[in-house]
Scaffold this active site. Structure first.
Site, PDB file in Angstrom:
ATOM      1  N   LYS A 165      36.782  44.522  32.294  1.00 20.17           N
ATOM      2  CA  LYS A 165      37.523  44.078  33.472  1.00 20.17           C
ATOM      3  C   LYS A 165      39.001  44.668  33.114  1.00 20.17           C
ATOM      4  CE  LYS A 165      34.938  40.608  35.744  1.00 20.17           C
ATOM      5  NZ  LYS A 165      35.016  39.180  35.824  1.00 20.17           N
TER       6      LYS A 165
ATOM      7  N   GLY B  24      30.611  35.748  43.025  1.00 21.51           N
ATOM      8  CA  GLY B  24      29.669  35.304  44.233  1.00 21.51           C
ATOM      9  C   GLY B  24      29.129  36.704  44.855  1.00 21.51           C
TER      10      GLY B  24
ATOM     11  N   THR C 156      23.890  47.267  39.464  1.00 20.59           N
ATOM     12  CA  THR C 156      23.174  46.792  38.278  1.00 20.59           C
ATOM     13  C   THR C 156      24.528  46.647  37.043  1.00 20.59           C
ATOM     14  OG1 THR C 156      22.993  48.981  37.019  1.00 20.59           O
ATOM     15  CG2 THR C 156      21.281  48.517  38.537  1.00 20.59           C
TER      16      THR C 156
ATOM     17  N   LYS D  39      30.670  47.647  36.155  1.00 17.74           N
ATOM     18  CA  LYS D  39      31.910  47.934  35.549  1.00 17.74           C
ATOM     19  C   LYS D  39      31.584  48.818  34.293  1.00 17.74           C
ATOM     20  CE  LYS D  39      32.839  43.619  35.370  1.00 17.74           C
ATOM     21  NZ  LYS D  39      31.334  43.015  35.362  1.00 17.74           N
TER      22      LYS D  39
ATOM     23  N   ALA E 133      35.866  41.011  42.158  1.00 19.62           N
ATOM     24  CA  ALA E 133      35.021  40.866  43.307  1.00 19.62           C
ATOM     25  C   ALA E 133      35.580  41.709  44.416  1.00 19.62           C
ATOM     26  CB  ALA E 133      34.193  39.739  43.559  1.00 19.62           C
TER      27      ALA E 133
ATOM     28  N   ASP F 276      32.947  40.776  28.885  1.00 21.23           N
ATOM     29  CA  ASP F 276      32.899  41.206  30.271  1.00 21.23           C
ATOM     30  C   ASP F 276      34.568  41.386  30.684  1.00 21.23           C
ATOM     31  OD1 ASP F 276      31.109  42.164  32.120  1.00 21.23           O
ATOM     32  OD2 ASP F 276      31.835  40.402  33.521  1.00 21.23           O
TER      33      ASP F 276
ATOM     34  N   GLU G 181      26.442  34.381  31.344  1.00 16.66           N
ATOM     35  CA  GLU G 181      25.427  35.450  31.089  1.00 16.66           C
ATOM     36  C   GLU G 181      24.076  34.678  30.238  1.00 16.66           C
ATOM     37  OE1 GLU G 181      25.498  38.592  32.041  1.00 16.66           O
ATOM     38  OE2 GLU G 181      27.566  38.219  32.902  1.00 16.66           O
TER      39      GLU G 181
ATOM     40  N   GLU H  86      35.742  48.966  43.599  1.00 20.87           N
ATOM     41  CA  GLU H  86      36.687  47.988  43.749  1.00 20.87           C
ATOM     42  C   GLU H  86      35.975  46.718  43.228  1.00 20.87           C
ATOM     43  OE1 GLU H  86      40.180  48.029  45.259  1.00 20.87           O
ATOM     44  OE2 GLU H  86      39.800  46.319  44.351  1.00 20.87           O
TER      45      GLU H  86
ATOM     46  N   GLY I 144      23.823  28.719  35.542  1.00 19.09           N
ATOM     47  CA  GLY I 144      23.758  29.998  35.470  1.00 19.09           C
ATOM     48  C   GLY I 144      25.254  30.585  35.685  1.00 19.09           C
TER      49      GLY I 144
END
Ligand code: NAP
Length: 381
Positions: free
Chosen positions: A235, A347, A108, A132, A164, A231, A220, A159, A217
């Site tokens: 990160k 992805g 989520t 995260k 990703a 975001d 967000e 990780e 898409g």
């Protein structure tokens, strides 16, 4: 002649059972994770010695639970409407003594789920997460999680929260363990902003590029999250903290990608002409000077920042195709020739594969811990 493949190592012992609770079961990453789990279950039992059982799965709408294990790709048929008491009973059961080892797989982006990590880890439940939020909250919470995991020995793996499935956080942790200080990190880490920049450099207006990214898409649901770089800040916080920088969220300085991000999306229309003109001028300048705009996340001794940078068009950051992430790490030993790590940065399939790696590593640690406990108990008896 084509090379034949080495056979996978097969353990002499039967695979040890590990129970999984999947949160975010029908999201993009959660769905890809279930597919991968179904495909790889038998091979993982053989290669890694663990029998991964999907004990329970839930999202905001539904909940399913089976003591023998759910069929990962047939969840829709068994999901019941979500009930909070059923979820709390599940966790009480998992946190009770003498349970088989269990692992929460968080797919989520939920703050409410992240808030449970210290309690889960303290009780010995492992966590493998693509979310995260927990590591990007205030530093005191980040430290609380680390302490809970260290005290109980429960594995905590995340990780995929940066880049990703590119191994970035693992190598950073290895650097810290061997005492090789990280001096600076720079990274291109946002798929949505890289996509916008690619379109802008190819001559599209900002407003059209944004509309296209939204329709595909790539942003967000609230595109303001992307344009404000929310975001990306998360990160950078995860990266910086894993590299040893004690960074609070408010200490990251951010240049928003577009000034309209400061207002409510309903008011953006009034700002789009100005944004189109601003970006047209920037792109014209870059074309004339042989440069290219990139959005870099950076941390070093001077601080942490998210900034638009006009880099030489031949820079590895500038030549990166949209969708790829790239991180440059300068350490005490590797500063003249820094370490570069890169690959596909998003992805669902690749992210789910990375989550599965975390599940296997965490699962092996849990199973080893449970076997050691059993040995101690039988010696004591
Ligand atoms: N997609 C990627 O390429 C990618 C790459 C790297 C990392 N990630 C990270 O992976 C996570 C999932 O991404 P995604 O793309 O799969 O998102 P998504 O498609 O929006 O799925 C999110 C899932 O989380 C569930 N959820 C939200 N709040 C919840 C709660 N309080 N309790 C239980 N379930 C809850 C949603 O349930 P409902 O459907 O019922 O609302 C949904 O199943 C995010 O943290 C994202 O940043 C994604």
């Amino acid at each position: 002649m084509p090379l034949s493949r080495l056979p996978s190592p097969s353990g002499a012992r039967p695979a040890a059972r590990l129970d999984l609770v999947l949160v975010g079961a029908r999201g993009q990453v959660g769905t890809a994770f279930r597919r991968r789990l179904a495909e790889q279950h038998a091979a993982i039992a053989r290669r890694a010695g663990i029998d991964l059982r999907l004990l329970a799965a839930f999202d905001r709408r539904g909940f399913a639970y089976d003591l023998e294990g759910l069929a990962p790709t047939e969840l829709d048929a068994v999901l019941q409407p979500r009930r909070e008491d059923a979820i709390e009973a599940l966790f009480a059961h998992l946190q009770s003594p003498r349970q088989a080892p269990a692992l929460v797989v968080d797919c989520t982006a939920s703050d409410a789920i992240a808030a449970r990590y210290p309690e889960w880890l303290a009780s010995g439940l492992g966590i493998a997460t693509a979310n995260k939020r927990a590591n990007a909250r205030e530093l005191a919470f980040y430290r609380q999680i680390q302490r809970a995991a260290a005290a109980s020995g429960a594995p905590y793996r995340f990780e995929t929260t940066v880049g990703a499935a590119i191994p970035i956080l693992g190598p950073l942790r290895d650097l810290a363990l061997r005492g090789e200080g990280v001096r600076a990190i720079q990274g291109v880490l946002s798929g949505s902003l890289s996509f916008l920049l690619e379109r802008l450099h190819s001559g599209q207006r900002f407003s059209a590029a944004l509309a296209e990214a939204q329709s595909l898409g790539y942003t967000e649901p609230d595109a303001g999250e992307d344009l404000r770089a929310d975001d990306l800040v998360r990160k950078l916080l995860v990266l910086a903290r894993e590299a040893g920088f004690a960074l609070e969220p408010h200490e990251v300085s951010v240049t928003p990608f577009a000034e309209c991000a400061a207002s409510h999306p309903d008011q953006w229309a009034a700002h789009l002409d100005a944004e189109d003109a601003r970006w047209a001028a920037r792109i014209a300048h870059a074309k004339a000077s042989g440069t290219r705009w990139t959005i870099l996340a950076e941390v070093d001794a001077a601080g942490a920042r998210i900034a638009l940078r006009e880099l030489d068009a031949t820079s590895p950051f500038a030549t990166l195709p949209a969708g790829q992430n790239l991180v440059r790490i300068e350490t005490d030993l590797q500063h003249e020739r820094p370490l570069w790590l890169g690959g596909p940065g998003a992805g669902p399939d690749i992210t789910a594969a990375g989550v599965l790696s975390d599940v296997i590593a965490a699962g092996q640690a849990l199973v080893r811990g449970a076997q050691a406990d059993n040995r101690r108990r039988s010696v004591a008896a």
